[in-house]
Design an enzyme around this catalytic site. Sequence first.
Site, PDB file in Angstrom:
ATOM      1  N   ASP A 125      -0.870   4.505  -9.995  1.00 42.48           N
ATOM      2  CA  ASP A 125      -0.180   3.632  -9.044  1.00 42.48           C
ATOM      3  C   ASP A 125       1.282   4.067  -8.958  1.00 42.48           C
ATOM      4  O   ASP A 125       1.920   4.357  -9.979  1.00 42.48           O
ATOM      5  CB  ASP A 125      -0.279   2.179  -9.514  1.00 42.48           C
ATOM      6  CG  ASP A 125       0.125   1.194  -8.430  1.00 42.48           C
ATOM      7  OD1 ASP A 125      -0.732   0.410  -7.983  1.00 42.48           O
ATOM      8  OD2 ASP A 125       1.296   1.214  -8.017  1.00 42.48           O
TER       9      ASP A 125
ATOM     10  N   ASN B 265      -7.547  -6.980  -5.893  1.00 41.19           N
ATOM     11  CA  ASN B 265      -6.906  -7.951  -5.008  1.00 41.19           C
ATOM     12  C   ASN B 265      -7.605  -7.906  -3.656  1.00 41.19           C
ATOM     13  O   ASN B 265      -7.838  -6.811  -3.116  1.00 41.19           O
ATOM     14  CB  ASN B 265      -5.420  -7.619  -4.847  1.00 41.19           C
ATOM     15  CG  ASN B 265      -4.647  -7.796  -6.141  1.00 41.19           C
ATOM     16  OD1 ASN B 265      -4.954  -8.665  -6.941  1.00 41.19           O
ATOM     17  ND2 ASN B 265      -3.642  -6.956  -6.348  1.00 41.19           N
TER      18      ASN B 265
ATOM     19  N   GLU C 238      -2.207  -5.688  -0.580  1.00 49.34           N
ATOM     20  CA  GLU C 238      -1.130  -5.067   0.187  1.00 49.34           C
ATOM     21  C   GLU C 238      -1.667  -3.863   0.964  1.00 49.34           C
ATOM     22  O   GLU C 238      -1.323  -3.659   2.125  1.00 49.34           O
ATOM     23  CB  GLU C 238      -0.050  -4.624  -0.811  1.00 49.34           C
ATOM     24  CG  GLU C 238       1.175  -3.995  -0.239  1.00 49.34           C
ATOM     25  CD  GLU C 238       2.058  -3.410  -1.340  1.00 49.34           C
ATOM     26  OE1 GLU C 238       2.484  -2.262  -1.199  1.00 49.34           O
ATOM     27  OE2 GLU C 238       2.286  -4.111  -2.359  1.00 49.34           O
ATOM     28  N   VAL C 239      -2.507  -3.078   0.325  1.00 52.79           N
ATOM     29  CA  VAL C 239      -3.074  -1.895   0.969  1.00 52.79           C
ATOM     30  C   VAL C 239      -4.534  -2.203   1.321  1.00 52.79           C
ATOM     31  O   VAL C 239      -5.344  -2.500   0.436  1.00 52.79           O
ATOM     32  CB  VAL C 239      -2.996  -0.659   0.042  1.00 52.79           C
ATOM     33  CG1 VAL C 239      -3.688   0.530   0.688  1.00 52.79           C
ATOM     34  CG2 VAL C 239      -1.536  -0.328  -0.280  1.00 52.79           C
TER      35      VAL C 239
ATOM     36  N   HIS D 227      -9.440  -1.120  -3.462  1.00 51.21           N
ATOM     37  CA  HIS D 227      -9.002  -0.379  -4.652  1.00 51.21           C
ATOM     38  C   HIS D 227      -9.079  -1.277  -5.871  1.00 51.21           C
ATOM     39  O   HIS D 227      -8.886  -2.486  -5.789  1.00 51.21           O
ATOM     40  CB  HIS D 227      -7.579   0.161  -4.477  1.00 51.21           C
ATOM     41  CG  HIS D 227      -6.580  -0.871  -4.066  1.00 51.21           C
ATOM     42  ND1 HIS D 227      -6.447  -1.287  -2.754  1.00 51.21           N
ATOM     43  CD2 HIS D 227      -5.668  -1.586  -4.785  1.00 51.21           C
ATOM     44  CE1 HIS D 227      -5.494  -2.207  -2.689  1.00 51.21           C
ATOM     45  NE2 HIS D 227      -5.017  -2.417  -3.911  1.00 51.21           N
ATOM     46  N   MET D 228      -9.349  -0.658  -6.988  1.00 52.20           N
ATOM     47  CA  MET D 228      -9.454  -1.360  -8.259  1.00 52.20           C
ATOM     48  C   MET D 228      -8.276  -0.929  -9.124  1.00 52.20           C
ATOM     49  O   MET D 228      -8.083   0.260  -9.371  1.00 52.20           O
ATOM     50  CB  MET D 228     -10.780  -0.950  -8.914  1.00 52.20           C
ATOM     51  CG  MET D 228     -11.126  -1.669 -10.179  1.00 52.20           C
ATOM     52  SD  MET D 228     -12.782  -1.157 -10.703  1.00 52.20           S
ATOM     53  CE  MET D 228     -12.370   0.295 -11.669  1.00 52.20           C
ATOM     54  N   HIS D 229      -7.470  -1.913  -9.537  1.00 51.21           N
ATOM     55  CA  HIS D 229      -6.384  -1.627 -10.476  1.00 51.21           C
ATOM     56  C   HIS D 229      -6.981  -1.554 -11.883  1.00 51.21           C
ATOM     57  O   HIS D 229      -7.781  -2.415 -12.273  1.00 51.21           O
ATOM     58  CB  HIS D 229      -5.346  -2.745 -10.475  1.00 51.21           C
ATOM     59  CG  HIS D 229      -4.604  -2.921  -9.179  1.00 51.21           C
ATOM     60  ND1 HIS D 229      -3.339  -2.425  -8.966  1.00 51.21           N
ATOM     61  CD2 HIS D 229      -4.959  -3.536  -8.026  1.00 51.21           C
ATOM     62  CE1 HIS D 229      -2.936  -2.740  -7.757  1.00 51.21           C
ATOM     63  NE2 HIS D 229      -3.898  -3.421  -7.155  1.00 51.21           N
TER      64      HIS D 229
HETATM   65  P1  DGP Z   1      -2.545  -4.346  -3.833  1.00 54.53           P
HETATM   66  O1  DGP Z   1      -2.959  -3.982  -2.413  1.00 54.53           O
HETATM   67  O2  DGP Z   1      -1.554  -5.476  -3.869  1.00 54.53           O
HETATM   68  O3  DGP Z   1      -3.713  -4.621  -4.721  1.00 54.53           O
HETATM   69  O4  DGP Z   1      -1.782  -3.112  -4.475  1.00 54.53           O
HETATM   70  C1  DGP Z   1      -1.546  -1.907  -3.814  1.00 54.53           C
HETATM   71  C2  DGP Z   1      -0.970  -0.952  -4.832  1.00 54.53           C
HETATM   72  O5  DGP Z   1      -0.916   0.333  -4.243  1.00 54.53           O
HETATM   73  C3  DGP Z   1       0.447  -1.269  -5.306  1.00 54.53           C
HETATM   74  O6  DGP Z   1       0.400  -1.520  -6.723  1.00 54.53           O
HETATM   75  C4  DGP Z   1       1.259  -0.020  -5.022  1.00 54.53           C
HETATM   76  C5  DGP Z   1       0.203   1.024  -4.743  1.00 54.53           C
HETATM   77  N1  DGP Z   1       0.570   1.996  -3.729  1.00 54.53           N
HETATM   78  C6  DGP Z   1       0.981   1.733  -2.458  1.00 54.53           C
HETATM   79  N2  DGP Z   1       1.204   2.868  -1.800  1.00 54.53           N
HETATM   80  C7  DGP Z   1       0.923   3.883  -2.665  1.00 54.53           C
HETATM   81  C8  DGP Z   1       0.969   5.301  -2.554  1.00 54.53           C
HETATM   82  O7  DGP Z   1       1.298   5.879  -1.511  1.00 54.53           O
HETATM   83  N3  DGP Z   1       0.612   6.014  -3.656  1.00 54.53           N
HETATM   84  C9  DGP Z   1       0.233   5.403  -4.829  1.00 54.53           C
HETATM   85  N4  DGP Z   1      -0.097   6.207  -5.842  1.00 54.53           N
HETATM   86  N5  DGP Z   1       0.163   4.073  -4.954  1.00 54.53           N
HETATM   87  C10 DGP Z   1       0.511   3.323  -3.894  1.00 54.53           C
END
Ligand code: DGP
Length: 120
Positions: free
Chosen positions: A33, A89, A97-98, A102-104
């Site tokens: 991340d 999320n 947000e994205v 995706h899995m954190h």
């Molecule tokens: P969320 O949608 O809130 O579950 O989290 C999105 C996550 O994606 C946030 O922790 C930051 C990460 N992120 C956003 N843009 C990029 C990117 O361009 N590259 C990487 N490696 N991570 C990203």
Amino acid sequence: MTSDANCIFCKIVRGEIPAKKVHEDEHILAFHDVRPQAPVHLLVIPKVHVPTLYDANLNHQEALGRMLALAGELARKEGAADGFRVIINTGRVGHQEVYHLHMHVLGGPEPLGPMLARRK
Ligand code: DGP
């Protein structure tokens, strides 16, 4: 394979923007991340564009299965050998947000914050 021209994670899948990759196979990609919230903070994604967990279905079970099946191995390899958390999320209420599923994978070495901890 479904891909979204404007999706940031699809761009990572296509190699158009860089990412610190830790795993890649036919179905999934895992990378660090960009805004880590723990010493180990990985994102594991299906290569196919699925906006949210609401949009997942049985056509995605190979990718979704691999995401979970490899989480422990990747967490351990990246330095979280004593436990980790997995978070997906989803949507507005889930603070997504994205909009590419995706899995954190969040891990120590030390215990993380109290989120979802048992209340006394
Ligand atoms: P969320 O949608 O809130 O579950 O989290 C999105 C996550 O994606 C946030 O922790 C930051 C990460 N992120 C956003 N843009 C990029 C990117 O361009 N590259 C990487 N490696 N991570 C990203």
